[in-house]
Design a protein around this motif. Structure first.
Motif, PDB file in Angstrom:
ATOM      1  N   LEU A 270       0.828  -1.207   0.000  1.00  0.00           N
ATOM      2  CA  LEU A 270       0.000   0.000   0.000  1.00  0.00           C
ATOM      3  C   LEU A 270       0.861   1.256   0.000  1.00  0.00           C
ATOM      4  O   LEU A 270       0.502   2.281  -0.569  1.00  0.00           O
ATOM      5  CB  LEU A 270      -0.921   0.013   1.222  1.00  0.00           C
ATOM      6  N   MET A 271       2.031   1.154   0.649  1.00  0.00           N
ATOM      7  CA  MET A 271       2.889   2.335   0.793  1.00  0.00           C
ATOM      8  C   MET A 271       3.626   2.698  -0.495  1.00  0.00           C
ATOM      9  O   MET A 271       4.205   3.767  -0.593  1.00  0.00           O
ATOM     10  CB  MET A 271       3.915   2.118   1.910  1.00  0.00           C
ATOM     11  N   GLN A 272       3.587   1.790  -1.494  1.00  0.00           N
ATOM     12  CA  GLN A 272       4.293   2.123  -2.731  1.00  0.00           C
ATOM     13  C   GLN A 272       3.670   3.330  -3.424  1.00  0.00           C
ATOM     14  O   GLN A 272       4.362   4.167  -3.978  1.00  0.00           O
ATOM     15  CB  GLN A 272       4.336   0.912  -3.665  1.00  0.00           C
ATOM     16  N   GLU A 273       2.339   3.383  -3.404  1.00  0.00           N
ATOM     17  CA  GLU A 273       1.620   4.542  -3.946  1.00  0.00           C
ATOM     18  C   GLU A 273       0.424   4.808  -3.047  1.00  0.00           C
ATOM     19  O   GLU A 273      -0.705   4.464  -3.384  1.00  0.00           O
ATOM     20  CB  GLU A 273       1.148   4.262  -5.378  1.00  0.00           C
ATOM     21  N   PRO A 274       0.687   5.445  -1.910  1.00  0.00           N
ATOM     22  CA  PRO A 274      -0.333   5.551  -0.853  1.00  0.00           C
ATOM     23  C   PRO A 274      -1.639   6.179  -1.319  1.00  0.00           C
ATOM     24  O   PRO A 274      -2.711   5.686  -0.949  1.00  0.00           O
ATOM     25  CB  PRO A 274       0.331   6.428   0.207  1.00  0.00           C
ATOM     26  N   GLU A 275      -1.568   7.221  -2.132  1.00  0.00           N
ATOM     27  CA  GLU A 275      -2.813   7.911  -2.502  1.00  0.00           C
ATOM     28  C   GLU A 275      -3.652   7.050  -3.453  1.00  0.00           C
ATOM     29  O   GLU A 275      -4.870   6.959  -3.319  1.00  0.00           O
ATOM     30  CB  GLU A 275      -2.525   9.281  -3.107  1.00  0.00           C
ATOM     31  N   ARG A 276      -2.967   6.412  -4.397  1.00  0.00           N
ATOM     32  CA  ARG A 276      -3.666   5.531  -5.315  1.00  0.00           C
ATOM     33  C   ARG A 276      -4.288   4.356  -4.544  1.00  0.00           C
ATOM     34  O   ARG A 276      -5.446   3.981  -4.768  1.00  0.00           O
ATOM     35  CB  ARG A 276      -2.677   4.978  -6.350  1.00  0.00           C
ATOM     36  N   ALA A 277      -3.513   3.812  -3.602  1.00  0.00           N
ATOM     37  CA  ALA A 277      -4.005   2.692  -2.800  1.00  0.00           C
ATOM     38  C   ALA A 277      -5.251   3.101  -2.021  1.00  0.00           C
ATOM     39  O   ALA A 277      -6.225   2.351  -1.950  1.00  0.00           O
ATOM     40  CB  ALA A 277      -2.903   2.215  -1.844  1.00  0.00           C
ATOM     41  N   LYS A 278      -5.202   4.300  -1.459  1.00  0.00           N
ATOM     42  CA  LYS A 278      -6.329   4.765  -0.660  1.00  0.00           C
ATOM     43  C   LYS A 278      -7.590   4.894  -1.527  1.00  0.00           C
ATOM     44  O   LYS A 278      -8.686   4.500  -1.109  1.00  0.00           O
ATOM     45  CB  LYS A 278      -5.989   6.113  -0.024  1.00  0.00           C
ATOM     46  N   ARG A 279      -7.413   5.433  -2.752  1.00  0.00           N
ATOM     47  CA  ARG A 279      -8.563   5.552  -3.658  1.00  0.00           C
ATOM     48  C   ARG A 279      -9.150   4.188  -3.984  1.00  0.00           C
ATOM     49  O   ARG A 279     -10.356   3.979  -3.952  1.00  0.00           O
ATOM     50  CB  ARG A 279      -8.124   6.232  -4.962  1.00  0.00           C
TER      51      ARG A 279
END
Ligand code: C2E
Ligand code: MG
Ligand code: MG
Ligand code: MG
Length: 287
Positions: free
Chosen positions: A155-164
């Motif tokens: 998840l931390m690789q692309e946090p904002e994308r993951a959150k979406r």
């Protein structure tokens, strides 16, 4: 046997590829062939609710047993599937297979859910949620019967994308578990903002929980924190009765581990569930 299980499966640091008598290139080739020949399979490991002693769901774990090599650990072949991009088609196959197995379980009266492990590479697919939901819909499986396990680090690789993506999945009623919790570096402020339903405490904290006061402290703290954030907590790699007693005392919600069940093919799972008292209620009185 206990020692062996711990070393061979609770893989804290994945074993080096060099441990296999095969080069990375041949391993890649073998995996390409395996995909073409549909040589992968899924085993399922039950999760037990400590309070009700009911089986609440199963984790799908990929298996690959090439004739030339014998069983290869997912800790070894999953990273290669990721590097080659094969994890994308294999990942969709896996979802379809899980849907078929959910149907089989239903036919036998078992309506629990299946959790699927998703790797970082799969999260980078823009249409991942759409692809997933299409498959569930085609198979007639309600989204509540599927959950996804993701690691903090993926998840931390692309946090904002993951959150979406997680928000999108939550809207679709697919629940999310944070896997191997405690081994990554996600900050508590990030965790607080994530729509996560469940934390799975990594087996490395459970293994020595009876002997090591530090591990007890960590597990106790993770459970309190998770409950403070209204998340369900699962302990992974539970192998002994004293571990179960401690986890119960710490108010852990669910456990998974060899203490009550190993990962097994769906037929064996159905047989195992049918034997368990009252369709899914598990009682173990020994040791
Ligand atoms: P994980 O998701 O944390 O899965 C739990 C691992 O702990 C599994 O190892 C399981 O067999 C093992 N385990 C369960 N109970 C016990 C126990 O009591 N003691 C010990 N020592 N180990 C226990 P497995 O099947 O070898 O899988 C290793 C990892 O490979 C998984 O860790 C997951 O990260 C990954 N993996 C497995 N299947 C898939 C898949 O379909 N997709 C992806 N992306 N990753 C997968
Ligand atoms: Mg998992
Ligand atoms: Mg895990
Ligand atoms: Mg793990």
């Amino acid at each position: 046997a206990k020692q062996k299980g711990r070393n061979s499966i609770c893989v804290y640091a994945p074993p080096a590829k060099a441990e296999l008598p095969i080069s990375t290139v041949s391993l890649e080739n073998a995996l390409h062939r395996a995909w073409q020949q549909q040589d992968f399979s899924l085993h399922y490991q039950p999760k037990l609710c400590l309070q009700s002693r009911r089986i609440l769901g199963f984790e799908a774990l990929m298996r690959w047993q090439p004739q030339e090599l014998g069983p290869v650990s997912p800790a070894v072949f999953i990273p290669v599937l990721e590097d080659t991009g094969l994890i994308i088609p294999v990942g969709y196959w896996l979802i379809e297979q899980a849907c078929r197995d959910l149907q089989r379980l239903s036919e036998h009266g078992f309506e629990q859910s299946i959790a699927i492990n998703i790797s970082a590479r799969q999260l980078t697919q823009d249409d991942f949620a759409e692809q997933l939901l299409t498959r569930l819909h085609q198979a007639g499986i309600p989204p509540q019967r599927l959950s996804l396990e993701l690691t903090e680090s993926s998840l931390m690789q692309e946090p904002e994308r993951a959150k979406r993506l997680l928000s999108q999945l939550r809207e679709a009623h697919i629940s999310i578990a944070l896997d191997d919790f405690g081994t990554g570096y996600s900050s508590l402020s990030y965790l607080k903002r994530l729509p996560v339903d469940m934390l799975k405490i990594d087996c490395s904290f459970i293994t020595d929980i009876v002997q090591e006061q530090d591990d007890r402290g960590i597990v106790d703290a993770i459970i309190r924190m998770a409950h403070g954030l209204s998340m369900t907590v699962v302990a992974e790699g539970v192998e002994t009765a004293p571990q179960v007693e401690l986890l119960q005392a710490f108010d852990c919600d669910q456990i998974q581990g060899y203490w009550f069940a190993r990962p097994m093919p769906v037929d064996a799972l159905i047989a195992w569930l049918s034997e368990a008292e009252g369709a899914g209620v598990y009682r173990r009185t020994d040791s």
